[in-house]
Design a protein around this motif. Structure first.
Motif, PDB file in Angstrom:
ATOM      1  N   PRO A  30       0.828  -1.213   0.000  1.00 32.80           N
ATOM      2  CA  PRO A  30       0.000   0.000   0.000  1.00 32.80           C
ATOM      3  C   PRO A  30       0.861   1.262   0.000  1.00 32.80           C
ATOM      4  CG  PRO A  30      -0.733  -1.546   1.686  1.00 32.80           C
ATOM      5  CD  PRO A  30       0.560  -2.076   1.148  1.00 32.80           C
ATOM      6  N   ARG A  31       0.440   2.263  -0.735  1.00 28.70           N
ATOM      7  CA  ARG A  31       1.179   3.535  -0.787  1.00 28.70           C
ATOM      8  C   ARG A  31       1.284   4.174   0.592  1.00 28.70           C
ATOM      9  NH1 ARG A  31       2.526   5.527  -5.649  1.00 28.70           N
ATOM     10  NH2 ARG A  31       1.588   4.559  -7.460  1.00 28.70           N
ATOM     11  N   SER A  32       0.338   3.876   1.472  1.00 27.13           N
ATOM     12  CA  SER A  32       0.363   4.442   2.818  1.00 27.13           C
ATOM     13  C   SER A  32       1.437   3.811   3.701  1.00 27.13           C
ATOM     14  CB  SER A  32      -1.005   4.279   3.482  1.00 27.13           C
ATOM     15  OG  SER A  32      -1.333   2.896   3.583  1.00 27.13           O
ATOM     16  N   GLN A  33       2.002   2.686   3.271  1.00 30.44           N
ATOM     17  CA  GLN A  33       3.048   2.002   4.038  1.00 30.44           C
ATOM     18  C   GLN A  33       4.377   2.725   3.845  1.00 30.44           C
ATOM     19  OE1 GLN A  33       3.005  -2.351   4.158  1.00 30.44           O
ATOM     20  NE2 GLN A  33       5.036  -2.240   3.271  1.00 30.44           N
ATOM     21  N   THR A  34       5.043   3.042   4.922  1.00 31.95           N
ATOM     22  CA  THR A  34       6.291   3.785   4.830  1.00 31.95           C
ATOM     23  C   THR A  34       7.433   2.952   4.270  1.00 31.95           C
ATOM     24  OG1 THR A  34       6.889   3.185   7.091  1.00 31.95           O
ATOM     25  CG2 THR A  34       5.681   5.259   6.787  1.00 31.95           C
ATOM     26  N   VAL A  35       8.426   3.644   3.765  1.00 28.04           N
ATOM     27  CA  VAL A  35       9.671   3.037   3.307  1.00 28.04           C
ATOM     28  C   VAL A  35      10.792   3.784   4.009  1.00 28.04           C
ATOM     29  CG1 VAL A  35      11.178   2.635   1.326  1.00 28.04           C
ATOM     30  CG2 VAL A  35       8.703   2.459   1.056  1.00 28.04           C
ATOM     31  N   PRO A  36      11.550   3.129   4.887  1.00 27.87           N
ATOM     32  CA  PRO A  36      11.367   1.746   5.309  1.00 27.87           C
ATOM     33  C   PRO A  36      10.080   1.580   6.120  1.00 27.87           C
ATOM     34  CG  PRO A  36      13.093   2.776   6.619  1.00 27.87           C
ATOM     35  CD  PRO A  36      12.666   3.781   5.583  1.00 27.87           C
ATOM     36  N   GLY A  37       9.731   0.345   6.329  1.00 27.22           N
ATOM     37  CA  GLY A  37       8.483   0.085   7.030  1.00 27.22           C
ATOM     38  C   GLY A  37       8.511  -1.232   7.768  1.00 27.22           C
ATOM     39  N   PRO A  38       7.453  -1.497   8.474  1.00 21.79           N
ATOM     40  CA  PRO A  38       6.382  -0.565   8.779  1.00 21.79           C
ATOM     41  C   PRO A  38       6.833   0.475   9.824  1.00 21.79           C
ATOM     42  CG  PRO A  38       5.943  -2.647   9.847  1.00 21.79           C
ATOM     43  CD  PRO A  38       7.193  -2.829   9.034  1.00 21.79           C
ATOM     44  N   ARG A  39       6.283   1.660   9.704  1.00 24.62           N
ATOM     45  CA  ARG A  39       6.712   2.827  10.482  1.00 24.62           C
ATOM     46  C   ARG A  39       6.918   2.514  11.968  1.00 24.62           C
ATOM     47  NH1 ARG A  39       5.450   8.263   9.176  1.00 24.62           N
ATOM     48  NH2 ARG A  39       3.996   7.320   7.730  1.00 24.62           N
ATOM     49  N   GLU A  40       6.009   1.803  12.577  1.00 24.42           N
ATOM     50  CA  GLU A  40       6.076   1.569  14.029  1.00 24.42           C
ATOM     51  C   GLU A  40       7.224   0.651  14.447  1.00 24.42           C
ATOM     52  OE1 GLU A  40       3.199  -1.414  12.244  1.00 24.42           O
ATOM     53  OE2 GLU A  40       3.514   0.745  12.035  1.00 24.42           O
ATOM     54  N   ARG A  41       7.865  -0.029  13.497  1.00 27.96           N
ATOM     55  CA  ARG A  41       8.977  -0.929  13.854  1.00 27.96           C
ATOM     56  C   ARG A  41      10.334  -0.440  13.363  1.00 27.96           C
ATOM     57  NH1 ARG A  41       5.377  -5.636  12.195  1.00 27.96           N
ATOM     58  NH2 ARG A  41       6.842  -5.977  10.498  1.00 27.96           N
ATOM     59  N   VAL A  42      10.367   0.652  12.635  1.00 21.95           N
ATOM     60  CA  VAL A  42      11.629   1.157  12.089  1.00 21.95           C
ATOM     61  C   VAL A  42      12.361   1.942  13.177  1.00 21.95           C
ATOM     62  CG1 VAL A  42      12.707   2.609  10.348  1.00 21.95           C
ATOM     63  CG2 VAL A  42      10.655   1.286   9.775  1.00 21.95           C
ATOM     64  N   PRO A  43      13.590   1.516  13.520  1.00 23.13           N
ATOM     65  CA  PRO A  43      14.341   2.239  14.549  1.00 23.13           C
ATOM     66  C   PRO A  43      14.814   3.604  14.058  1.00 23.13           C
ATOM     67  CG  PRO A  43      15.679   0.497  13.600  1.00 23.13           C
ATOM     68  CD  PRO A  43      14.313   0.356  13.001  1.00 23.13           C
ATOM     69  N   ALA A  44      15.002   4.514  14.985  1.00 17.43           N
ATOM     70  CA  ALA A  44      15.440   5.876  14.639  1.00 17.43           C
ATOM     71  C   ALA A  44      16.781   5.868  13.900  1.00 17.43           C
ATOM     72  CB  ALA A  44      15.526   6.728  15.901  1.00 17.43           C
ATOM     73  N   ASP A  45      17.647   4.907  14.192  1.00 19.79           N
ATOM     74  CA  ASP A  45      18.972   4.847  13.560  1.00 19.79           C
ATOM     75  C   ASP A  45      19.021   3.850  12.394  1.00 19.79           C
ATOM     76  OD1 ASP A  45      18.716   2.565  15.129  1.00 19.79           O
ATOM     77  OD2 ASP A  45      20.789   2.632  15.849  1.00 19.79           O
ATOM     78  N   TRP A  46      17.917   3.700  11.690  1.00 23.43           N
ATOM     79  CA  TRP A  46      17.825   2.702  10.631  1.00 23.43           C
ATOM     80  C   TRP A  46      18.897   2.879   9.553  1.00 23.43           C
ATOM     81  CZ3 TRP A  46      16.886   3.809   5.498  1.00 23.43           C
ATOM     82  CH2 TRP A  46      16.354   5.064   5.203  1.00 23.43           C
ATOM     83  N   GLN A  47      19.240   4.116   9.215  1.00 23.34           N
ATOM     84  CA  GLN A  47      20.258   4.336   8.182  1.00 23.34           C
ATOM     85  C   GLN A  47      21.630   3.821   8.622  1.00 23.34           C
ATOM     86  OE1 GLN A  47      19.304   8.509   7.736  1.00 23.34           O
ATOM     87  NE2 GLN A  47      18.737   8.131   5.604  1.00 23.34           N
TER      88      GLN A  47
END
Length: 117
Positions: free
Chosen positions: A95-112
């Motif tokens: 779904p376009r509403s799904q964030t990249v990276p995703g899903p938003r609620e599980r992506v850590p702040a230091d993902w990069q």
């Protein structure tokens, strides 16, 4: 069927909106890939877990396609080539509403940093 055609089943729907294994483990992904044989959705090789490639190696399902909005490409692991393929069973992306990276609620702040980006 010949060539990659035998590895593509256009009528098989995708397994869901996210990476099967990441959903089960509570992990997250950068981009998603779809197995064109069984519909398995896995995370890309730039993700932490590389589930799409692991699925291909474990099953022998050698062709994937992007499961990102507005991306239309196929990849053959056996020949290491990108190609144009047929239209697959909808939906063609998460779904376009799904964030990249995703899903938003599980992506850590230091993902990069975690991905070495």
């Amino acid at each position: 069927m010949t060539g990659v055609d035998q590895h593509i089943k256009p009528d098989v729907p995708p397994s869901g909106p996210g990476c099967v294994e990441c959903e089960q483990s509570g992990s997250w992904w950068l981009h998603l890939r779809r197995c064109t044989f069984c519909g398995h959705i896995g995370c890309c090789d730039d993700s932490l877990n590389t589930h799409a490639t692991k699925h291909a190696h474990a099953t022998g399902h050698q062709v994937i396609c992007s499961y990102e909005p507005d991306e239309v490409w196929f990849w053959d692991y056996a020949t290491v080539t990108m190609f144009d393929g047929p239209t697959l069973h909808a939906p063609l992306s998460h779904p376009r509403s799904q964030t990249v990276p995703g899903p938003r609620e599980r992506v850590p702040a230091d993902w990069q940093r975690l991905l070495g980006a």
